[in-house]
Design a protein around this motif. Sequence first.
Motif, PDB file in Angstrom:
ATOM      1  N   UNK A 120      -3.217  11.746  19.370  1.00 19.57           N
ATOM      2  CA  UNK A 120      -3.219  10.824  18.048  1.00 19.57           C
ATOM      3  C   UNK A 120      -3.974  11.672  17.041  1.00 19.57           C
ATOM      4  N   UNK A 144      -2.475   7.715  27.514  1.00 25.33           N
ATOM      5  CA  UNK A 144      -3.721   8.106  28.026  1.00 25.33           C
ATOM      6  C   UNK A 144      -4.684   8.885  27.223  1.00 25.33           C
ATOM      7  N   UNK A 145      -5.891   8.829  27.457  1.00 22.74           N
ATOM      8  CA  UNK A 145      -6.777   9.613  27.018  1.00 22.74           C
ATOM      9  C   UNK A 145      -7.332  10.949  27.715  1.00 22.74           C
ATOM     10  N   UNK A 190       0.839   7.379  32.435  1.00 25.67           N
ATOM     11  CA  UNK A 190      -0.390   7.483  31.870  1.00 25.67           C
ATOM     12  C   UNK A 190      -1.151   8.255  33.273  1.00 25.67           C
ATOM     13  N   UNK A 233      -6.463  10.948  22.512  1.00 21.29           N
ATOM     14  CA  UNK A 233      -5.411   9.961  22.951  1.00 21.29           C
ATOM     15  C   UNK A 233      -4.086  10.310  22.957  1.00 21.29           C
ATOM     16  N   UNK A 234      -3.395  10.403  23.956  1.00 23.11           N
ATOM     17  CA  UNK A 234      -1.825  10.683  23.893  1.00 23.11           C
ATOM     18  C   UNK A 234      -1.245   9.381  23.362  1.00 23.11           C
ATOM     19  N   UNK A 235      -0.146   9.614  22.527  1.00 24.13           N
ATOM     20  CA  UNK A 235       0.257   8.616  21.583  1.00 24.13           C
ATOM     21  C   UNK A 235       1.700   7.915  22.355  1.00 24.13           C
ATOM     22  N   UNK A 257       1.726   2.878  21.545  1.00 21.74           N
ATOM     23  CA  UNK A 257       0.832   4.016  21.691  1.00 21.74           C
ATOM     24  C   UNK A 257       0.207   3.845  23.059  1.00 21.74           C
ATOM     25  N   UNK A 258      -0.418   2.953  23.311  1.00 23.55           N
ATOM     26  CA  UNK A 258      -1.341   2.838  24.475  1.00 23.55           C
ATOM     27  C   UNK A 258      -0.689   2.257  25.705  1.00 23.55           C
ATOM     28  N   UNK A 270      -0.035   1.869  12.093  1.00 24.92           N
ATOM     29  CA  UNK A 270       0.539   3.252  12.975  1.00 24.92           C
ATOM     30  C   UNK A 270      -0.271   4.445  12.704  1.00 24.92           C
ATOM     31  N   UNK A 271      -0.349   5.178  13.631  1.00 25.18           N
ATOM     32  CA  UNK A 271      -1.089   6.473  13.736  1.00 25.18           C
ATOM     33  C   UNK A 271      -0.049   7.404  12.696  1.00 25.18           C
TER      34      UNK A 271
END
Lengths: 294, 288
Positions: free
Chosen positions: A184, A221-222, A9, A227-229, A247-248, A192-193
């Motif tokens: 995302x 991370x955002x 991240x 937001x990157x998943x 994801x986070x 789930x996304x």
Amino acid sequence: MKLAIVQVKPRKGEFEANLAALGETFAQLAAEERPYDLIVLPEAALTGYFLEGAVYELALSAEALAQRLGETWRANAGADRAPVDIVAGFYENAEGTYYNSALYLHVDGRAQHILHVHRKLFLPTYGVFDEERFLSRGRRVDAFETRFGKMSLLVCEDVWHAIVPTIAALKGARALIVPSASPARGLDGDGELESVRRWEELLRAYASEHGVYIFYAGLAGFEGGKGMTGSSRIVGPRGETLAAAPALGACVLRGDIDFGEVDIARANLPLLGDLNAVLPDLLFDEALRAGRGQ
Amino acid sequence: MTGTERGTLPVIDVVRYEPSLEIDCGLAARWLEAFLSDELIQRRGIRRAVVGLSGGVDSAVTAYLCARALGPENVTAVRMPYRTSSTASLSDAQLVIDALGCAARTIDISAAVDGYLHYEEDADARRRGNVMARTRMLVLFDQSQKLGALPIGTGNKTERLMGYFTWHADDSPPLNPLGDLFKTQVWALARYLGVPAAIVDKAPSADLEANQTDESDLGITYALADRILALLLLGYDDARIALRGYAPRDVALVRARVEGTHWKRHLPTTAMLSNTAINEFYLRPVDY
């Protein structure tokens, strides 16, 4: 082969701070009794993904990145913990031409050697994505020899085109290593996304069709609201998900990889062999060779 | 031979594609919590948030999300009534403050607003509403400065698309968790988060004039507008939207709203004079 996928991240644009943080992770991994053989990092792992014009400030040559990664490994893990192989996604400055690349590096106690650099073929330039505005396309996909057998590097959208993992498998890859950065989208899934679910479906389908391992490393991370998943994955050659990250957040996926599983999976479902047999007929289709699907 | 069907076979029709507005509220809440803590704490090193609490559902959901991300002790809710504001707005906002246990201030903006409007007695309702909205932002930014906090926006996707907000007022806070959720999705999230029913179930209102409601201002219900917007955003033309059973009048109303307000979703237009114009040639992401 002992594998770590390190889901990072990074702080946007802070290469040195991100490399220092990675050094701490290297020390963590090296503290385990049994050494790691391969460590895989996501796309744009040390800079963040959405850079716009700042990509020209942060891109570096494959050799320069290899040098920094090798030094960081030796400084934090100890030279006696080598050899180790490292894969990282990065923005590459190739004498003034810029690519979204991934490198495969072999690090030993004293030096490091680049085994392969893959330049992303498919640069998403639609909607939220703007890669081709800033970057040039790679031109080919290869399978290269490692001490664990042949592998291919594919970056993010490369894998959304079924033909690319197919070519990698036809060229002999037994593992596809996929550094990725996926923002995302879609909340209507079941816990789930939608974008994560789509990735999962693709990776499992390709792994089982070709009988390959897939090591997917997702950036977390955002970045300016996007937001990157993360959702890093190790998928086995029957299409089974062997390990999955959330994801986070940052984390490490750890796995013992037995490449003998590839032979067993292919023996039970010989689709890659079938494709090899039929491929010449498909390739001699004149309409296909002319580049016209109609 | 067995199982052979004779006579008329059953016919199975295709289902026409329509985008879903259903959201997984647990996932949305977790994602927006992570957004707020990443953007506030990790990126900016700020641990406190200021939310203007109107008594409506958008600001209530925003306050709930901030409380989850930062802890209620790090959230300050600010009520900013004008002398004509509904008393229900104040009491509904109090329900949120009590439920969250966050810090709260009530700052009456009547004197500030009237101090200016004293010179503009002929100002119509729209101008008065805009002055109130801009005064509220002045208060939120100043309170944030005082508290070492960041003001958090509350605008939803429907109002942003319909242009139903005061430019450089409601849309000005640097972070907005709800801006990609349609109003009906905000309602669903509100129920999931446990926002009091009195707030979720009441008719939404800007409360800038007596007896004002959003849906009478807009001329369409949110439920209908959201479904039409979802199709319009994907690129469906009016005929294809109408095929799905929507009245041409409603489709035209929504499209006119969206197409007449693109400017409200952008920064000011700057005359470009060089090869280094900011945000035209010189491109850097907001978090760089």
